[in-house]
Design a protein around this motif. Structure first.
Motif, PDB file in Angstrom:
ATOM      1  N   GLU A 250       1.095  -1.005  -0.071  1.00 13.26           N
ATOM      2  CA  GLU A 250      -0.130  -0.204   0.107  1.00 13.26           C
ATOM      3  C   GLU A 250       0.665   1.091  -0.079  1.00 13.26           C
ATOM      4  O   GLU A 250       1.690   0.766   0.643  1.00 13.26           O
ATOM      5  CB  GLU A 250      -1.129   0.229   1.151  1.00 13.26           C
ATOM      6  CG  GLU A 250      -2.202  -0.912   0.741  1.00 13.26           C
ATOM      7  CD  GLU A 250      -2.612  -0.260   1.993  1.00 13.26           C
ATOM      8  OE1 GLU A 250      -2.304  -0.522   3.448  1.00 13.26           O
ATOM      9  OE2 GLU A 250      -4.092  -1.504   2.200  1.00 13.26           O
TER      10      GLU A 250
ATOM     11  N   ARG B 283      -8.568  -4.965  -8.310  1.00 14.15           N
ATOM     12  CA  ARG B 283     -10.192  -4.192  -6.557  1.00 14.15           C
ATOM     13  C   ARG B 283     -11.733  -4.124  -7.322  1.00 14.15           C
ATOM     14  O   ARG B 283     -12.223  -3.854  -6.956  1.00 14.15           O
ATOM     15  CB  ARG B 283      -9.018  -2.823  -5.868  1.00 14.15           C
ATOM     16  CG  ARG B 283      -9.892  -2.494  -5.389  1.00 14.15           C
ATOM     17  CD  ARG B 283      -9.854  -3.580  -3.364  1.00 14.15           C
ATOM     18  NE  ARG B 283     -10.764  -3.016  -2.721  1.00 14.15           N
ATOM     19  CZ  ARG B 283     -12.284  -3.512  -2.374  1.00 14.15           C
ATOM     20  NH1 ARG B 283     -12.068  -4.454  -3.703  1.00 14.15           N
ATOM     21  NH2 ARG B 283     -12.751  -3.144  -1.371  1.00 14.15           N
TER      22      ARG B 283
ATOM     23  N   ARG C 129      -9.842 -12.266   0.205  1.00  9.25           N
ATOM     24  CA  ARG C 129      -9.933 -11.306   0.765  1.00  9.25           C
ATOM     25  C   ARG C 129      -8.232 -10.821   0.468  1.00  9.25           C
ATOM     26  O   ARG C 129      -7.271 -11.554  -0.150  1.00  9.25           O
ATOM     27  CB  ARG C 129      -9.272 -12.013   1.928  1.00  9.25           C
ATOM     28  CG  ARG C 129     -11.079 -12.302   2.259  1.00  9.25           C
ATOM     29  CD  ARG C 129     -10.809 -13.254   3.522  1.00  9.25           C
ATOM     30  NE  ARG C 129     -12.381 -14.057   3.849  1.00  9.25           N
ATOM     31  CZ  ARG C 129     -12.490 -14.275   5.060  1.00  9.25           C
ATOM     32  NH1 ARG C 129     -12.345 -14.598   6.475  1.00  9.25           N
ATOM     33  NH2 ARG C 129     -13.970 -14.841   5.568  1.00  9.25           N
ATOM     34  N   TRP C 130      -7.667  -9.351   1.402  1.00  8.54           N
ATOM     35  CA  TRP C 130      -6.445  -8.893   0.730  1.00  8.54           C
ATOM     36  C   TRP C 130      -5.875  -8.441   2.286  1.00  8.54           C
ATOM     37  O   TRP C 130      -6.635  -8.146   3.593  1.00  8.54           O
ATOM     38  CB  TRP C 130      -7.796  -7.422   0.197  1.00  8.54           C
ATOM     39  CG  TRP C 130      -8.209  -7.179  -0.938  1.00  8.54           C
ATOM     40  CD1 TRP C 130      -9.493  -7.115  -0.780  1.00  8.54           C
ATOM     41  CD2 TRP C 130      -7.754  -6.409  -1.871  1.00  8.54           C
ATOM     42  NE1 TRP C 130      -9.433  -7.841  -1.991  1.00  8.54           N
ATOM     43  CE2 TRP C 130      -8.371  -7.174  -2.850  1.00  8.54           C
ATOM     44  CE3 TRP C 130      -6.062  -6.663  -2.908  1.00  8.54           C
ATOM     45  CZ2 TRP C 130      -8.401  -7.103  -4.377  1.00  8.54           C
ATOM     46  CZ3 TRP C 130      -5.941  -5.535  -4.605  1.00  8.54           C
ATOM     47  CH2 TRP C 130      -6.977  -5.854  -4.592  1.00  8.54           C
TER      48      TRP C 130
ATOM     49  N   ILE D  86      -8.457  -8.943   4.902  1.00  7.19           N
ATOM     50  CA  ILE D  86      -9.816  -8.460   5.030  1.00  7.19           C
ATOM     51  C   ILE D  86     -10.679  -9.045   3.921  1.00  7.19           C
ATOM     52  O   ILE D  86     -10.382  -8.789   2.819  1.00  7.19           O
ATOM     53  CB  ILE D  86      -8.688  -6.986   5.152  1.00  7.19           C
ATOM     54  CG1 ILE D  86      -7.986  -6.814   5.886  1.00  7.19           C
ATOM     55  CG2 ILE D  86     -10.145  -6.120   4.908  1.00  7.19           C
ATOM     56  CD1 ILE D  86      -7.645  -5.581   5.858  1.00  7.19           C
TER      57      ILE D  86
ATOM     58  N   ASP E   4     -13.114  -8.908   0.947  1.00  3.11           N
ATOM     59  CA  ASP E   4     -12.763  -7.573   0.074  1.00  3.11           C
ATOM     60  C   ASP E   4     -14.183  -6.892   0.185  1.00  3.11           C
ATOM     61  O   ASP E   4     -13.397  -5.431   0.278  1.00  3.11           O
ATOM     62  CB  ASP E   4     -13.445  -8.370  -1.470  1.00  3.11           C
ATOM     63  CG  ASP E   4     -13.290  -7.455  -2.366  1.00  3.11           C
ATOM     64  OD1 ASP E   4     -12.659  -7.683  -2.644  1.00  3.11           O
ATOM     65  OD2 ASP E   4     -14.747  -7.104  -3.250  1.00  3.11           O
TER      66      ASP E   4
ATOM     67  N   ASP F  20     -15.056  -5.396   2.946  1.00  5.70           N
ATOM     68  CA  ASP F  20     -14.415  -4.708   4.039  1.00  5.70           C
ATOM     69  C   ASP F  20     -12.733  -3.898   3.877  1.00  5.70           C
ATOM     70  O   ASP F  20     -12.385  -3.177   4.139  1.00  5.70           O
ATOM     71  CB  ASP F  20     -14.398  -5.386   5.243  1.00  5.70           C
ATOM     72  CG  ASP F  20     -15.802  -6.174   5.360  1.00  5.70           C
ATOM     73  OD1 ASP F  20     -16.823  -5.211   5.306  1.00  5.70           O
ATOM     74  OD2 ASP F  20     -15.809  -6.949   6.567  1.00  5.70           O
ATOM     75  N   TYR F  21     -12.521  -4.272   2.988  1.00  7.83           N
ATOM     76  CA  TYR F  21     -10.859  -3.673   2.482  1.00  7.83           C
ATOM     77  C   TYR F  21     -10.892  -2.489   1.904  1.00  7.83           C
ATOM     78  O   TYR F  21     -11.984  -1.733   1.017  1.00  7.83           O
ATOM     79  CB  TYR F  21     -10.119  -4.478   1.895  1.00  7.83           C
ATOM     80  CG  TYR F  21      -8.923  -4.470   1.423  1.00  7.83           C
ATOM     81  CD1 TYR F  21      -7.546  -3.760   2.181  1.00  7.83           C
ATOM     82  CD2 TYR F  21      -8.570  -4.231  -0.399  1.00  7.83           C
ATOM     83  CE1 TYR F  21      -6.877  -3.618   1.915  1.00  7.83           C
ATOM     84  CE2 TYR F  21      -6.921  -3.465  -0.345  1.00  7.83           C
ATOM     85  CZ  TYR F  21      -6.318  -2.953   0.915  1.00  7.83           C
ATOM     86  OH  TYR F  21      -5.294  -2.810  -0.044  1.00  7.83           O
ATOM     87  N   HIS F  22     -10.226  -1.489   2.738  1.00  8.02           N
ATOM     88  CA  HIS F  22     -10.209  -0.004   2.120  1.00  8.02           C
ATOM     89  C   HIS F  22      -9.027   0.591   1.398  1.00  8.02           C
ATOM     90  O   HIS F  22      -7.923   0.660   2.116  1.00  8.02           O
ATOM     91  CB  HIS F  22     -11.126   0.291   3.133  1.00  8.02           C
ATOM     92  CG  HIS F  22     -12.998   0.539   2.588  1.00  8.02           C
ATOM     93  ND1 HIS F  22     -13.943   1.065   2.052  1.00  8.02           N
ATOM     94  CD2 HIS F  22     -13.061  -0.213   4.222  1.00  8.02           C
ATOM     95  CE1 HIS F  22     -14.585   0.242   2.467  1.00  8.02           C
ATOM     96  NE2 HIS F  22     -14.349   0.318   3.654  1.00  8.02           N
ATOM     97  N   ALA F  23      -8.447  -0.451   0.539  1.00  8.58           N
ATOM     98  CA  ALA F  23      -6.951   0.395   0.376  1.00  8.58           C
ATOM     99  C   ALA F  23      -6.432   1.801   0.801  1.00  8.58           C
ATOM    100  O   ALA F  23      -7.347   2.613   1.006  1.00  8.58           O
ATOM    101  CB  ALA F  23      -6.670  -0.185  -1.813  1.00  8.58           C
TER     102      ALA F  23
END
Length: 172
Positions: A77, A87, A101-102, A164, A166, A168-171
């Motif tokens: 990141e 994404r 998931r990330w 996390i 997908d 819920d993942y906030h890059a």
């Protein structure tokens, strides 16, 4: 370990019995199928996703039969252009039935990871994907060696515990 063909790998997606897990650890890939679509996206042309439909059909068929696909992506990141593009597409993989998931790379510093991305099928077969620096696959190494399978299962499970979903993942 033995080099194997692309066809051998793709056959596994329809012949496994319970679970297929995939660990991705690169920030960019350059598969021949993806590159034209990535270039279009980088040029602000979102393009279509029809080219992904064969994969989605495979996943849907397997998950309807009670099989599981799980994918964990270890990413740096801020995300690379490639991962930003992926994404945007990942919700389609999830809708087809993959649990994707990330994991921000900073979370995996103390996890022992194999040297290469892999697919693990039913804890019986692992196929390592060997990439060139430009992201193209140059080999696939298949093994049923119990030590390799244990390493991959352990690494995947440890990463998954930190992953996390997908949605819920906030890059960053």
């Amino acid at each position: 370990m033995n080099s194997t063909s692309y066809e051998f790998l793709t056959d596994q997606f329809t012949s496994f019995q319970r679970e297929a897990v995939h660990l991705e650890m690169r920030d960019a890939y350059g598969t021949a199928a993806e590159l034209p679509h990535l270039r279009a996206w980088l040029a602000d042309d979102p393009g279509g996703t029809e080219w992904l439909e064969p994969w989605f059909a495979t996943v849907r068929t397997a998950t309807r039969a009670g099989k599981t696909f799980r994918r964990a992506r270890i990413v740096s990141e801020p995300l690379s252009d490639y991962q930003r593009w992926v994404r945007e597409l990942t919700h389609l993989f999830v809708e087809a039935g993959e649990d994707t998931r990330w994991v921000p790379r900073r979370r995996v510093s103390t996890i022992a990871l194999p040297g290469n991305d892999f697919w693990l099928f039913d804890d019986e077969l692992v196929i390592f994907l060997i990439f060139a620096g430009n992201g193209l696959v140059v080999d696939r190494l298949a093994t049923t060696d119990p030590d390799a399978i244990r390493l991959c299962r352990s690494a995947f499970d440890a990463v998954w515990d930190l992953a996390i979903p997908d949605r819920d993942y906030h890059a960053q």
